[in-house]
Design a protein around this motif. Sequence first.
Motif, PDB file in Angstrom:
ATOM      1  N   TYR A  91     -96.544 -10.472  60.283  1.00  0.00           N
ATOM      2  CA  TYR A  91     -96.348 -11.948  59.751  1.00  0.00           C
ATOM      3  C   TYR A  91     -95.350 -12.677  60.091  1.00  0.00           C
ATOM      4  N   TYR A  92     -94.289 -12.413  60.798  1.00  0.00           N
ATOM      5  CA  TYR A  92     -92.917 -12.800  61.122  1.00  0.00           C
ATOM      6  C   TYR A  92     -92.269 -12.809  62.494  1.00  0.00           C
ATOM      7  N   ASP A  93     -92.075 -11.496  62.849  1.00  0.00           N
ATOM      8  CA  ASP A  93     -91.320 -10.686  63.659  1.00  0.00           C
ATOM      9  C   ASP A  93     -92.632 -11.047  65.636  1.00  0.00           C
ATOM     10  N   ALA A  94     -91.969 -11.119  67.021  1.00  0.00           N
ATOM     11  CA  ALA A  94     -92.854 -11.435  67.687  1.00  0.00           C
ATOM     12  C   ALA A  94     -92.714 -10.585  69.006  1.00  0.00           C
ATOM     13  N   ILE A  95     -93.941 -10.275  69.832  1.00  0.00           N
ATOM     14  CA  ILE A  95     -92.974  -9.972  71.131  1.00  0.00           C
ATOM     15  C   ILE A  95     -93.130 -10.051  72.135  1.00  0.00           C
ATOM     16  N   LEU A  96     -92.158  -9.905  73.281  1.00  0.00           N
ATOM     17  CA  LEU A  96     -93.184 -10.739  74.396  1.00  0.00           C
ATOM     18  C   LEU A  96     -93.302  -9.717  75.430  1.00  0.00           C
ATOM     19  N   TYR A 108    -101.593  -3.403  69.760  1.00  0.00           N
ATOM     20  CA  TYR A 108    -100.983  -3.359  68.815  1.00  0.00           C
ATOM     21  C   TYR A 108     -99.592  -4.353  68.080  1.00  0.00           C
ATOM     22  N   ALA A 109     -99.955  -5.483  69.036  1.00  0.00           N
ATOM     23  CA  ALA A 109     -98.975  -5.975  67.672  1.00  0.00           C
ATOM     24  C   ALA A 109     -99.652  -7.238  67.099  1.00  0.00           C
ATOM     25  N   LYS A 110    -101.442  -6.966  67.754  1.00  0.00           N
ATOM     26  CA  LYS A 110    -102.252  -7.956  66.960  1.00  0.00           C
ATOM     27  C   LYS A 110    -102.728  -6.980  65.452  1.00  0.00           C
ATOM     28  N   LEU A 111    -102.312  -5.904  65.769  1.00  0.00           N
ATOM     29  CA  LEU A 111    -103.165  -4.882  64.670  1.00  0.00           C
ATOM     30  C   LEU A 111    -102.576  -5.088  63.585  1.00  0.00           C
ATOM     31  N   GLN A 112    -100.885  -5.042  63.951  1.00  0.00           N
ATOM     32  CA  GLN A 112     -99.796  -5.277  62.744  1.00  0.00           C
ATOM     33  C   GLN A 112     -99.985  -6.506  62.215  1.00  0.00           C
ATOM     34  N   GLY A 113    -100.145  -7.897  63.006  1.00  0.00           N
ATOM     35  CA  GLY A 113     -99.486  -8.890  62.427  1.00  0.00           C
ATOM     36  C   GLY A 113     -98.399  -9.612  63.414  1.00  0.00           C
ATOM     37  N   ILE A 114     -98.625  -9.181  64.362  1.00  0.00           N
ATOM     38  CA  ILE A 114     -97.280  -9.655  65.007  1.00  0.00           C
ATOM     39  C   ILE A 114     -97.422 -10.457  66.269  1.00  0.00           C
ATOM     40  N   THR A 115     -96.980 -11.710  66.619  1.00  0.00           N
ATOM     41  CA  THR A 115     -96.956 -12.734  67.751  1.00  0.00           C
ATOM     42  C   THR A 115     -96.709 -12.129  68.529  1.00  0.00           C
ATOM     43  N   VAL A 116     -97.091 -12.199  69.280  1.00  0.00           N
ATOM     44  CA  VAL A 116     -96.894 -11.872  71.329  1.00  0.00           C
ATOM     45  C   VAL A 116     -97.082 -12.979  72.169  1.00  0.00           C
ATOM     46  N   MET A 117     -95.747 -13.553  72.358  1.00  0.00           N
ATOM     47  CA  MET A 117     -95.284 -14.640  73.884  1.00  0.00           C
ATOM     48  C   MET A 117     -95.300 -14.047  75.008  1.00  0.00           C
ATOM     49  N   THR A 119     -94.244 -15.918  76.949  1.00  0.00           N
ATOM     50  CA  THR A 119     -92.652 -16.835  77.890  1.00  0.00           C
ATOM     51  C   THR A 119     -91.442 -16.857  76.709  1.00  0.00           C
ATOM     52  N   PRO A 120     -90.748 -16.284  76.705  1.00  0.00           N
ATOM     53  CA  PRO A 120     -89.364 -16.584  75.636  1.00  0.00           C
ATOM     54  C   PRO A 120     -89.879 -17.854  75.066  1.00  0.00           C
ATOM     55  N   GLY A 121     -89.301 -18.500  75.930  1.00  0.00           N
ATOM     56  CA  GLY A 121     -89.603 -20.095  74.275  1.00  0.00           C
ATOM     57  C   GLY A 121     -88.810 -19.821  73.913  1.00  0.00           C
ATOM     58  N   ASP A 122     -88.814 -21.040  72.390  1.00  0.00           N
ATOM     59  CA  ASP A 122     -87.653 -20.870  71.859  1.00  0.00           C
ATOM     60  C   ASP A 122     -87.930 -19.872  70.247  1.00  0.00           C
ATOM     61  N   CYS A 123     -88.753 -19.067  71.205  1.00  0.00           N
ATOM     62  CA  CYS A 123     -88.666 -17.665  69.247  1.00  0.00           C
ATOM     63  C   CYS A 123     -87.504 -16.947  69.292  1.00  0.00           C
ATOM     64  N   GLU A 124     -87.624 -16.938  68.329  1.00  0.00           N
ATOM     65  CA  GLU A 124     -85.758 -16.416  67.866  1.00  0.00           C
ATOM     66  C   GLU A 124     -86.435 -15.695  67.330  1.00  0.00           C
ATOM     67  N   ASN A 125     -87.435 -14.760  66.932  1.00  0.00           N
ATOM     68  CA  ASN A 125     -87.621 -13.455  66.246  1.00  0.00           C
ATOM     69  C   ASN A 125     -88.897 -12.677  67.311  1.00  0.00           C
ATOM     70  N   ILE A 126     -88.214 -12.836  68.810  1.00  0.00           N
ATOM     71  CA  ILE A 126     -88.353 -12.011  69.293  1.00  0.00           C
ATOM     72  C   ILE A 126     -88.022 -10.506  69.533  1.00  0.00           C
ATOM     73  N   LYS A 127     -88.663  -9.037  69.075  1.00  0.00           N
ATOM     74  CA  LYS A 127     -88.173  -7.964  68.824  1.00  0.00           C
ATOM     75  C   LYS A 127     -88.177  -7.510  69.500  1.00  0.00           C
ATOM     76  N   ILE A 128     -89.079  -7.425  70.539  1.00  0.00           N
ATOM     77  CA  ILE A 128     -88.961  -6.282  71.736  1.00  0.00           C
ATOM     78  C   ILE A 128     -89.548  -7.091  73.346  1.00  0.00           C
ATOM     79  N   LEU A 129     -89.484  -6.609  74.025  1.00  0.00           N
ATOM     80  CA  LEU A 129     -89.513  -7.631  75.045  1.00  0.00           C
ATOM     81  C   LEU A 129     -90.341  -6.034  76.219  1.00  0.00           C
ATOM     82  N   PHE A 130     -91.711  -6.574  76.318  1.00  0.00           N
ATOM     83  CA  PHE A 130     -92.148  -5.070  77.009  1.00  0.00           C
ATOM     84  C   PHE A 130     -92.434  -5.447  78.667  1.00  0.00           C
TER      85      PHE A 130
END
Length: 334
Positions: A91-96, A108-117, A119-130
């Motif tokens: 509920y805080y971080d995101a993957i791209l 797997y992101a959805k399973l753990q409440g992780i935002t899926v982006m 486009t990079p946009g202005d999300c500061e919390n992208i932790k993993i680029l797949f």
Amino acid sequence: MMPDIRAFIRPELRDLKPYVNLRQSHDLGILLDLNESPWDREDKSNRYHSDFSALTAQLATLYGIASDEILLTRGSDEGIDLLIRLFCRPYYDAILICPPTFSMYRFYAKLQGITVMETPGDCENIKILFLCSPNNPTGHTTAPDEIFELCQKLAEKAIVVVDEAYIEFSTTESMTSYIQRYPNLVVLRTLSKAFGLAGLRCGALIAHKQLVQYLRAVLAPYPFSTATIQAAMDATKPACVVALKERVRCILTQRKIMQTALTALCCVKKVWPSEANFLLVEFNDAKKIYATCLENGIRLRDVSNEPGLENCLRISIGLPEQNESLINVLRKCV
Ligand SMILES: Cc1ncc(COP(=O)(O)O)c(C=O)c1O
């Protein structure tokens, strides 16, 4: 300057200790330490299989890296899951991700409440680029230079994961030899595709040794059965790698034959170039083709609901006679 890998990790997991395996598989004597059944089975499956060092070493040699730069996982699916769990706060971080691509990053992101982006946009919390290279389902690869640039650009911000499930079918260079140069680079490999061991569930996560150490801490204890370890050892011996290369050559020949045959069909609009063991094909009417093939006992993968892939089906390259059967069915379609 080397980025501090620890800073990427979820703060509450930074000091998590890996499950300590106190026993090696060659330990003999009276084993009363793991609450197992004392009646020994011929295949030793009454015991937890706790020593993966031989398979780890064999795969490390195969991939040209050191044993402490590889973590064995239950398929690369588990590698994806572990990475998201270690780096992303629910509920805080995101993957791209870069759609259309492999669906399990999102799963797997959805399973753990992780935002899926997307486009990079202005999300500061992208932790993993797949990045998936060759990409499933399009079959295209990402140029190494582009990956290096991303690793550099994200050095202080995020992990760059290159999923190389299909790399053995490609002419593009694997990223495994760059993990020391880029500590935020992770490469996923698997025995499921070119090695032909999908049912075994064995994959490998390859990264800087410090990162591997942290990932080991979130891996379940005793992940593999005795039978899995033995089968994976047998299938990745140098002699088997020679046979694997022969099979890969056969798939590549068939891919070319199928590319030409499919392009000539009147029901086909486009065959995407591919560096994997499948072809992405745009048909005039994908739903109709899918149903006709199914009626004829041939299963294809309907990807037409993916963004930008309207009327597309993904076709795995089979044995020559299987591919021919498919073309014969498709010849009758419009
Ligand atoms: C791109 C990609 N990554 C990973 C996987 C999962 O592979 P494994 O069987 O190793 O979990 C697949 C499976 O189809 C895939 O297409």
